[in-house]
Design a protein around this motif. Structure first.
Motif, short mmCIF file in Angstrom:
data_model
loop_
_atom_site.label_atom_id
_atom_site.label_comp_id
_atom_site.label_asym_id
_atom_site.label_seq_id
_atom_site.Cartn_x
_atom_site.Cartn_y
_atom_site.Cartn_z
N ALA A 74 0.85 -1.19 0.00
CA ALA A 74 0.00 0.00 0.00
C ALA A 74 0.89 1.24 0.00
N TYR A 75 1.48 1.52 -1.16
CA TYR A 75 2.43 2.62 -1.29
C TYR A 75 1.69 3.95 -1.25
N ALA A 76 1.79 4.62 -0.11
CA ALA A 76 1.20 5.95 0.06
C ALA A 76 -0.22 6.00 -0.48
N CYS A 77 -0.98 4.98 -0.18
CA CYS A 77 -2.40 4.98 -0.53
C CYS A 77 -3.08 3.93 0.33
N SER A 78 -4.38 3.96 0.38
CA SER A 78 -5.12 2.99 1.18
C SER A 78 -5.50 1.80 0.32
N PHE A 79 -4.58 0.87 0.21
CA PHE A 79 -4.90 -0.42 -0.37
C PHE A 79 -5.53 -0.31 -1.76
N ARG A 80 -4.77 0.18 -2.71
CA ARG A 80 -5.14 0.19 -4.13
C ARG A 80 -6.10 1.30 -4.54
N ILE A 81 -6.39 2.24 -3.66
CA ILE A 81 -7.28 3.32 -4.05
C ILE A 81 -6.61 4.25 -5.05
N THR A 82 -5.29 4.37 -4.99
CA THR A 82 -4.59 5.20 -5.98
C THR A 82 -4.86 4.69 -7.39
N GLU A 83 -4.78 3.37 -7.57
CA GLU A 83 -5.07 2.80 -8.88
C GLU A 83 -6.52 3.05 -9.28
N ALA A 84 -7.43 2.89 -8.31
CA ALA A 84 -8.86 3.07 -8.60
C ALA A 84 -9.16 4.51 -9.02
N VAL A 85 -8.61 5.46 -8.27
CA VAL A 85 -8.84 6.87 -8.60
C VAL A 85 -8.22 7.21 -9.95
N TYR A 86 -7.02 6.71 -10.19
CA TYR A 86 -6.37 6.98 -11.48
C TYR A 86 -7.23 6.46 -12.63
N LEU A 87 -7.77 5.26 -12.46
CA LEU A 87 -8.61 4.68 -13.51
C LEU A 87 -9.83 5.56 -13.79
N VAL A 88 -10.60 5.88 -12.76
CA VAL A 88 -11.85 6.60 -12.99
C VAL A 88 -11.59 8.02 -13.50
N GLU A 89 -10.51 8.66 -12.99
CA GLU A 89 -10.23 10.02 -13.44
C GLU A 89 -9.71 10.06 -14.87
#
Length: 791
Positions: free
Chosen positions: A366-381
């Protein structure tokens, strides 16, 4: 920017960090600073191959080195029952390879010598007969029927599949897509990146042969969880293990898990009867410690012609490396990725994630994010910008049209998450006002007429932080609740013991401020103890921005317990009923008679005196609590990035970055701003330069900071920060957490800006990192894949 009242001595406000007195003067105490009598040094032999059978290991030359005391191999560990250790995802990982190596850099042997240099020299004397095996470094090819099986050590494992997971309603989502006026789709890669903290990983193990007690100094973000795992791995009684995490030079999720080097320092101390230190170098750290991201995503958005987003559909292939060592709550093998619905009001959403093994180092931290939310936000944005591209709509206006509205909170997403509070349109509007959005678009139009490339990137994100609640979230069966212990000494000085471990966030300051705010004590009179399992209550550690949402809440509640107890003592001192007292600022005073009152300091002395207290009331001002959060907290933000792109080279210059964050109540605005600054720089790095790539033989291509580039002040603009404050309704002080928000929201803002700049070239999407070569390739119809250096 909203101003906050400065209260330098008690309560919330801009207070200088207490820990900086030692840290900025070079007086910190890190693992490599630990010096114990008779201490030995360890070094690891690592595999040069990504996949190879081990036919034999000859350690005789290393053992003959005059300063070497022991050489340990996987076969040695097998005899001790220590060859394999559990990962945080209920997988197992080899401590030292026995049958074969499964990624370049995997640990093969451990040398213990009198000094660091001798241990390193002796490692080079070990001869290993490797038999190279076929390699699969591409997650997509790992699923092919003819792909080499990486985890053939696992019974019944006949391919590289790890798990399948889904969230949302597939039938409902398919129906929305079938009736949609507009559907856009895009393949999006979030490449493998590395946290790259300033300090690498290391440990010093000291097994006392007389008492049987193990003391381990280690670079851990979760000392208590580490202690439990060591008890499970080594078979040592847990109460005989003390884990001390001293000052840590950054973690960013990288120091959550347990690495073979940690275990080997323990084994080394057991074998030699002396303390053993192991500290890795930078190349080892970049090559073998936990990575992040590595998600291959296909996103689809269903919408109306006028831009109303109806549904989102996602398929993900997650590369977890050779061992599934992801630090995720047990029920969520794909982390919190199903917050992929983002900040938008949708009719339907569905997501599937498939995890696979590859011949890479274990990933998924969980690199400076809460368990894959960085990937999720990047995808939707990115998908919202793809929709804007197709509809020829303004990206900011499209977002404003689809954001969840304030009156909809608490808002339950189509994947079952309940967002606690927020005013999303207000945050986005503030960011647009700060940026001068309309003027920027006019400037962009004028520059395009002159052939200049300027881009404006917009991103909106919702984070989900503060893991627990423990009924839903655990790691290896350990629930995600946190404890706090508070003691007020007779003279009014306080000691707070917390279960989370700081790695630069300023816990010693902000947690003292929480206590000061609750009890009216000067923060200088409050010591915060952390990072020592013998001195602190049990907890699951610091990651996923858990500190303030969970341990900060525990701190507020334990301080309130003290305050309530102090009320009873004060009533005895003032000879009135407790019901006749009211709390005002920093004292309990008699209602209607403010001249009659007692401060916490006065009450503390009385609580330790011969004062006669009501029957059943104990003296002293001590309290403990365990906080099990009822829900996650949901900070959010609106970011706008402005870039200029060089038409001839593809070089990107980030000219402006506007960041509006809402993290609920702010304890120390200065620390919040520092956290945001760091996260924004992190995002610029991931968007423009950071990537761990591999060639077709599985060779790691980023083992130094010459190859794995990090952002500096030259690549970062002067950040422009704004804020809104929407308190969390269920958190004791209304705080939501902010440590990772900027890292979640900034990469997509930068990428959206770059792609907006090269929009005239007909480019709808290009994958990170957007290096000059990648940008130039996109502009000239030659897209490149950044994660694999394969022709």
């Amino acid at each position: 920017m909203t101003t906050v009242e400065e209260r330098p001595h008690t309560g919330f406000g801009r207070t200088l960090r207490k820990e900086d007195v030692r840290l900025v003067r070079g007086k910190g105490n890190y693992v490599d600073d630990v010096r114990l009598p008779g201490m030995l040094h360890g070094a690891l032999l690592r595999s040069p191959y990504a996949h190879a059978k081990i036919n034999s290991i000859d350690t005789s030359a290393a053992e003959a080195h005059p300063k070497v005391l022991a050489v340990i191999t996987g076969e040695t560990l097998k005899g001790l029952g220590l060859a394999w250790m559990p990962t945080l995802s209920y997988d197992v990982q080899a401590v030292l390879a026995t049958d074969k190596v499964r990624y370049q850099g995997q640990e093969v042997a451990f040398v213990i010598a009198e000094d660091h240099y001798s241990a390193r020299d002796a490692v080079e004397l070990i001869e290993v007969d490797y038999e190279p095996l076929p390699v699969v470094a591409d997650a997509k090819k790992a699923m092919d029927a003819d792909a080499p099986v990486i985890r053939d050590d696992k019974e019944g494992q006949t391919n590289n599949h790890i798990f399948d997971w889904e969230s949302g309603d597939q039938a409902e989502t398919d129906a929305v897509f079938a009736n949609a006026e507009v559907v856009v789709a895009e393949d999006i890669l979030y490449p493998r990146v590395h946290p790259a903290p300033l300090e690498t990983c290391g440990s010093v193990a000291d097994m006392d042969p007389v008492t049987g007690k193990l003391t381990l100094y280690t670079t851990s973000q979760a000392p208590h969880a580490h202690r439990t795992v060591y008890a499970l791995v080594a078979g040592l009684p847990e109460h005989k293990i003390r884990v001390i995490a001293p000052d840590i030079g950054g973690g960013f999720g990288n120091k959550v898990g347990i690495y073979p080097g940690y275990v080997m320092s323990i084994v080394g101390s057991i074998v030699t009867g002396k303390p053993v230190k192991w500290v890795e170098d930078r190349a080892e750290h970049l090559m073998s410690t936990a990575f992040a991201r590595d998600y291959h995503m296909r996103g689809e958005i269903a919408a109306t012609k006028d831009g109303k987003i109806l549904g989102l559909r996602v398929k993900v292939l997650a590369d977890h490396g050779a061992f599934n060592a992801t630090a995720q709550p047990t029920k969520f093998p794909a982390g919190f990725f199903h917050v992929f619905t983002g900040s938008y009001d949708l009719q339907a959403a569905h997501c599937t994630v498939t995890g696979v093994y590859t011949n890479k180092a274990p990933g998924g931290v969980a690199y400076a994010c809460s368990f894959r939310i960085t990937e999720a936000v990047y995808l939707v944005e990115r998908m919202v910008d793809v929709l804007a591209y197709e509809l020829k709509a303004d990206p900011a206006e499209l977002r404003m049209k689809n954001l969840i509205q304030p009156e909809q909170f608490p808002y339950t997403t189509k994947t079952g998450w309940e967002y606690d509070s927020g005013d999303y349109p207000k945050a986005l509007q503030l960011a647009m006002d700060m940026a001068g959005y309309d003027e920027l678009r006019k400037e962009q139009a004028e520059k395009r007429e002159r052939g200049e490339l300027m881009g404006i990137g917009v991103a909106f994100f919702t984070e989900a932080v503060g893991a627990g609640p423990r009924k839903h979230m655990d790691i290896l069966g350990l629930g995600m609740a946190d404890g706090a212990e508070l003691r007020i000494h007779p003279t009014g000085k306080a000691v707070l013991r917390i279960s989370v471990k700081t790695q630069g966030q300023g816990h010693e300051t902000t947690f003292a401020q929480i206590v000061g705010n609750e009890l009216g004590l000067p923060t200088a009179d409050i010591d915060v103890v952390h990072g020592d399992t013998d001195q602190t209550p049990f907890g699951l550690g610091t990651y996923g921005s858990r500190s303030t949402p969970v341990s900060g809440a525990a701190t507020a509640l334990v301080a309130r317990k003290i305050r309530d107890k102090a009320r009873i003592v004060a009533s005895a001192m003032l000879e009135v009923s407790p019901d006749d007292l009211e709390w005002e600022g920093n004292r309990w005073q008699v209602k209607g008679d403010p001249e009659q009152g007692k401060t916490i300091q006065e009450i503390a002395m009385a609580a330790h005196s011969s004062l006669e207290l009501p029957e059943g009331v104990e003296g002293h001002l001590d309290a403990t609590t365990v906080y099990n959060p009822p829900n996650l907290t949901y900070p959010f933000g609106a970011y706008i990035c402005v870039v200029d792109v060089d038409k001839g080279t593809g070089g990107v210059k980030v000219r402006r970055f506007i960041a509006v964050d809402d993290c609920g109540v702010r304890i120390n605005p200065m620390i919040v701003e520092g956290q945001v600054h760091g996260g924004l720089a992190d995002g610029v790095g991931m968007a423009l330069m950071q990537v761990i790539a591999f060639d077709e033989e599985g060779n790691h291509l980023g083992a130094s900071f010459m190859d794995y580039l990090l952002p500096t002040s030259l690549e970062c603009p002067s950040w422009e920060l704004g804020e809104t404050v929407t308190p969390s309704p269920h958190h004791p002080i209304g705080a939501k957490g902010v440590g990772e928000s900027a890292t979640v929201g900034s990469p997509c803002a930068v990428v959206n800006a770059v792609l907006d700049a090269i929009k005239p070239y007909g480019v709808r999407h290009a994958d990170m990192p957007l290096t000059p070569a990648a940008v130039w390739g996109a502009m000239n119809g030659r897209p490149i894949r950044t994660d694999l250096a394969i022709p």
